[in-house]
Design a protein around this motif. Structure first.
Motif, PDB file in Angstrom:
ATOM      1  N   SER A   1      43.070   0.891  -2.962  1.00 43.73           N
ATOM      2  CA  SER A   1      42.377   2.005  -2.223  1.00 43.73           C
ATOM      3  C   SER A   1      43.287   3.117  -2.211  1.00 43.73           C
ATOM      4  O   SER A   1      44.577   2.887  -2.012  1.00 43.73           O
ATOM      5  CB  SER A   1      41.838   1.436  -0.896  1.00 43.73           C
ATOM      6  OG  SER A   1      42.889   1.507   0.016  1.00 43.73           O
TER       7      SER A   1
ATOM      8  N   CYS B   1      44.258   5.064  -4.770  1.00 44.55           N
ATOM      9  CA  CYS B   1      44.990   4.755  -5.892  1.00 44.55           C
ATOM     10  C   CYS B   1      45.928   5.823  -6.332  1.00 44.55           C
ATOM     11  O   CYS B   1      46.700   5.692  -7.669  1.00 44.55           O
ATOM     12  CB  CYS B   1      44.260   4.158  -6.996  1.00 44.55           C
ATOM     13  SG  CYS B   1      42.957   5.061  -7.637  1.00 44.55           S
TER      14      CYS B   1
ATOM     15  N   GLU C   1      49.765   2.612  -9.108  1.00 45.81           N
ATOM     16  CA  GLU C   1      49.705   1.493  -8.095  1.00 45.81           C
ATOM     17  C   GLU C   1      48.733   0.332  -8.797  1.00 45.81           C
ATOM     18  O   GLU C   1      49.486  -0.766  -8.886  1.00 45.81           O
ATOM     19  CB  GLU C   1      49.116   1.841  -6.794  1.00 45.81           C
ATOM     20  CG  GLU C   1      49.112   0.706  -5.661  1.00 45.81           C
ATOM     21  CD  GLU C   1      48.668   1.073  -4.365  1.00 45.81           C
ATOM     22  OE1 GLU C   1      49.535   1.586  -3.604  1.00 45.81           O
ATOM     23  OE2 GLU C   1      47.611   1.049  -4.370  1.00 45.81           O
TER      24      GLU C   1
ATOM     25  N   ASP D   1      39.761   6.280  -5.223  1.00 46.10           N
ATOM     26  CA  ASP D   1      40.492   7.491  -4.808  1.00 46.10           C
ATOM     27  C   ASP D   1      39.280   8.624  -4.350  1.00 46.10           C
ATOM     28  O   ASP D   1      38.376   8.455  -4.965  1.00 46.10           O
ATOM     29  CB  ASP D   1      41.475   8.112  -5.635  1.00 46.10           C
ATOM     30  CG  ASP D   1      42.577   8.958  -4.750  1.00 46.10           C
ATOM     31  OD1 ASP D   1      43.755   8.442  -4.786  1.00 46.10           O
ATOM     32  OD2 ASP D   1      42.262  10.182  -4.416  1.00 46.10           O
ATOM     33  N   ILE D   2      39.724   9.493  -3.554  1.00 45.91           N
ATOM     34  CA  ILE D   2      38.815  10.664  -3.304  1.00 45.91           C
ATOM     35  C   ILE D   2      38.878  11.888  -4.153  1.00 45.91           C
ATOM     36  O   ILE D   2      38.183  12.697  -4.120  1.00 45.91           O
ATOM     37  CB  ILE D   2      38.833  11.191  -1.926  1.00 45.91           C
ATOM     38  CG1 ILE D   2      37.858  11.913  -1.266  1.00 45.91           C
ATOM     39  CG2 ILE D   2      40.239  12.120  -1.741  1.00 45.91           C
ATOM     40  CD1 ILE D   2      38.244  12.288   0.423  1.00 45.91           C
ATOM     41  N   ALA D   3      39.881  12.079  -5.000  1.00 49.08           N
ATOM     42  CA  ALA D   3      40.312  13.125  -5.928  1.00 49.08           C
ATOM     43  C   ALA D   3      39.801  12.877  -7.433  1.00 49.08           C
ATOM     44  O   ALA D   3      40.357  12.092  -7.888  1.00 49.08           O
ATOM     45  CB  ALA D   3      41.708  13.517  -5.799  1.00 49.08           C
TER      46      ALA D   3
ATOM     47  N   HIS E   1      35.933   7.291  -4.398  1.00 49.68           N
ATOM     48  CA  HIS E   1      35.468   6.622  -2.965  1.00 49.68           C
ATOM     49  C   HIS E   1      36.298   7.274  -1.889  1.00 49.68           C
ATOM     50  O   HIS E   1      37.501   7.417  -1.791  1.00 49.68           O
ATOM     51  CB  HIS E   1      36.251   4.942  -2.994  1.00 49.68           C
ATOM     52  CG  HIS E   1      35.687   4.104  -1.809  1.00 49.68           C
ATOM     53  ND1 HIS E   1      36.474   4.284  -0.374  1.00 49.68           N
ATOM     54  CD2 HIS E   1      34.812   3.440  -1.457  1.00 49.68           C
ATOM     55  CE1 HIS E   1      35.894   3.538   0.328  1.00 49.68           C
ATOM     56  NE2 HIS E   1      34.783   3.093  -0.294  1.00 49.68           N
TER      57      HIS E   1
ATOM     58  N   TYR F   1      48.123  10.394   6.541  1.00 48.84           N
ATOM     59  CA  TYR F   1      47.385  11.884   6.453  1.00 48.84           C
ATOM     60  C   TYR F   1      46.343  11.965   7.614  1.00 48.84           C
ATOM     61  O   TYR F   1      45.794  12.778   7.624  1.00 48.84           O
ATOM     62  CB  TYR F   1      46.918  12.153   5.282  1.00 48.84           C
ATOM     63  CG  TYR F   1      47.978  12.152   4.319  1.00 48.84           C
ATOM     64  CD1 TYR F   1      48.977  13.356   4.265  1.00 48.84           C
ATOM     65  CD2 TYR F   1      48.173  11.300   3.215  1.00 48.84           C
ATOM     66  CE1 TYR F   1      49.855  13.350   2.898  1.00 48.84           C
ATOM     67  CE2 TYR F   1      49.226  11.229   2.184  1.00 48.84           C
ATOM     68  CZ  TYR F   1      50.284  12.479   2.432  1.00 48.84           C
ATOM     69  OH  TYR F   1      51.081  12.501   1.309  1.00 48.84           O
ATOM     70  N   PHE F   2      46.031  10.587   8.051  1.00 47.88           N
ATOM     71  CA  PHE F   2      44.850  10.508   9.180  1.00 47.88           C
ATOM     72  C   PHE F   2      45.200  10.316  10.455  1.00 47.88           C
ATOM     73  O   PHE F   2      46.277  10.153  10.798  1.00 47.88           O
ATOM     74  CB  PHE F   2      44.000   9.285   9.022  1.00 47.88           C
ATOM     75  CG  PHE F   2      43.684   9.221   7.307  1.00 47.88           C
ATOM     76  CD1 PHE F   2      43.244  10.153   6.752  1.00 47.88           C
ATOM     77  CD2 PHE F   2      43.384   7.959   6.696  1.00 47.88           C
ATOM     78  CE1 PHE F   2      42.733  10.138   5.270  1.00 47.88           C
ATOM     79  CE2 PHE F   2      43.276   7.782   5.559  1.00 47.88           C
ATOM     80  CZ  PHE F   2      42.581   8.881   4.816  1.00 47.88           C
TER      81      PHE F   2
END
Ligand SMILES: C[S@@+](CC[C@H](N)C(=O)[O-])C[C@H]1O[C@@H](n2cnc3c(N)ncnc32)[C@H](O)[C@@H]1O
Length: 279
Positions: free
Chosen positions: A113, A115, A120, A146-148, A202, A224-225
């Motif tokens: 997750s 990635c 990775e 990944d979100i990007a 994702h 980052y969170f």
């Protein structure tokens, strides 16, 4: 060169936080200005405030797409093959062996997750391939998300060079990569490894989580969170990991005071977490 005003920074930082959980301290004003500028240039918009208003004015479908593009430029995607090698020693020498022993349905599902550009999940695929004698006839899936969107595109192309492949042992480089025709400094991941990995978009805080995962990698993203999002994320991991599973997080990250659902287990010098028995 234009820079966000404090007020503009606060508005964008809130938007980014609400959409992705990424928490930007106000010391990140220059960084965020530089990254957002790419969207301004792409859209030929002169001012940050105009970009903000443009985002707000979009109909929902277009807005979602532009949010994706904004998060794409905002996210930090640093990664490389065999990053924190001890994790992959633990994976190969202990986790995969234990899973091969305990699982009766002959399926192996690993989730990389966050990635990024694919180093990775391809490293994981190489480790699994090297342990294939344990999994003959098994149904193997490596999910990589990944979100990007741009990093997923990059990962699907699977061409790497320089620092990204510096830590790949020479024999592994020879075995699983091919030098690109016309540019031998670029190494292309061979098809047998490529086809083991499925990449898709994702967002931890908006998307549905995959189920029945044996091993989750979630490294170098929780930093980052803020705590609220870290707690939410790890609770979701607990829901999707199988009882005998393993959770790998970054070496500068911890679940201490984040989750009581997992216990720390040191495996061959690598910090790994295992799910506690379900209540
Ligand atoms: C520094 S990279 C880590 C890559 C890899 N896991 C590693 O350790 O080398 C962090 C990744 O997290 C992704 N990310 C950030 N927020 C996310 C979110 N809300 N959902 C999914 N991925 C996210 C970023 O796009 C970025 O590619």
């Amino acid at each position: 060169m234009k820079r966000l005003t404090e007020e503009e920074f606060n508005r964008f930082a809130k938007l980014i936080y609400d959409e992705s959980g990424i928490f930007l301290k106000d010391t990140k004003i220059t960084l965020l200005s530089n990254r957002l500028r790419k969207r301004l240039q792409a859209l030929d918009i002169a001012e940050f405030s105009d970009y903000y208003n443009y985002l707000q004015s979009l109909p929902s479908k277009e807005k979602a797409l532009e949010y994706e593009k904004m998060l794409d430029v905002v996210s930090t995607n640093e990664t490389f093959f065999f990053r924190n090698e001890r994790h992959f020693d633990a994976l190969s020498q202990v986790c995969l062996q234990e899973i091969a022993k305990v699982k009766t349905d002959r399926t192996l599902r690993i989730w990389s997750s966050a990635c990024s550009t694919g180093e990775e999940p391809y490293t994981i695929a190489i480790c699994v391939k090297e342990s294939m004698h344990l999994f003959s006839g098994w149904d193997i899936e490596i999910l990589a998300t990944d979100i990007a969107p741009s990093v997923i595109q990059f990962a699907n192309i699977a061409e790497y060079s320089g620092r990204r492949i510096e830590k790949v042992p020479t024999e592994i480089l020879k075995k699983y990569f091919t030098q690109k025709k016309g540019d031998p400094s670029v190494y292309v991941v061979n098809d047998d490894i490529k086809k083991m990995v499925t990449f898709y978009y994702h967002n931890f805080f908006k998307s549905v989580f995959p189920k029945d995962i044996d091993i989750i990698f979630c490294r170098n993203v929780m930093i980052y969170f803020d705590k609220r999002h870290q707690v939410e994320l790890v609770a979701k991991f607990y829901q999707c990991i199988l009882d005998h599973g393993y959770l790998f997080i970054g070496h500068s990250e911890t679940l201490h005071s984040i989750s009581e659902d997992f216990s720390y287990r040191k495996i061959l010098e690598a910090p790994v977490y295992v799910p506690n028995p379900r209540r």
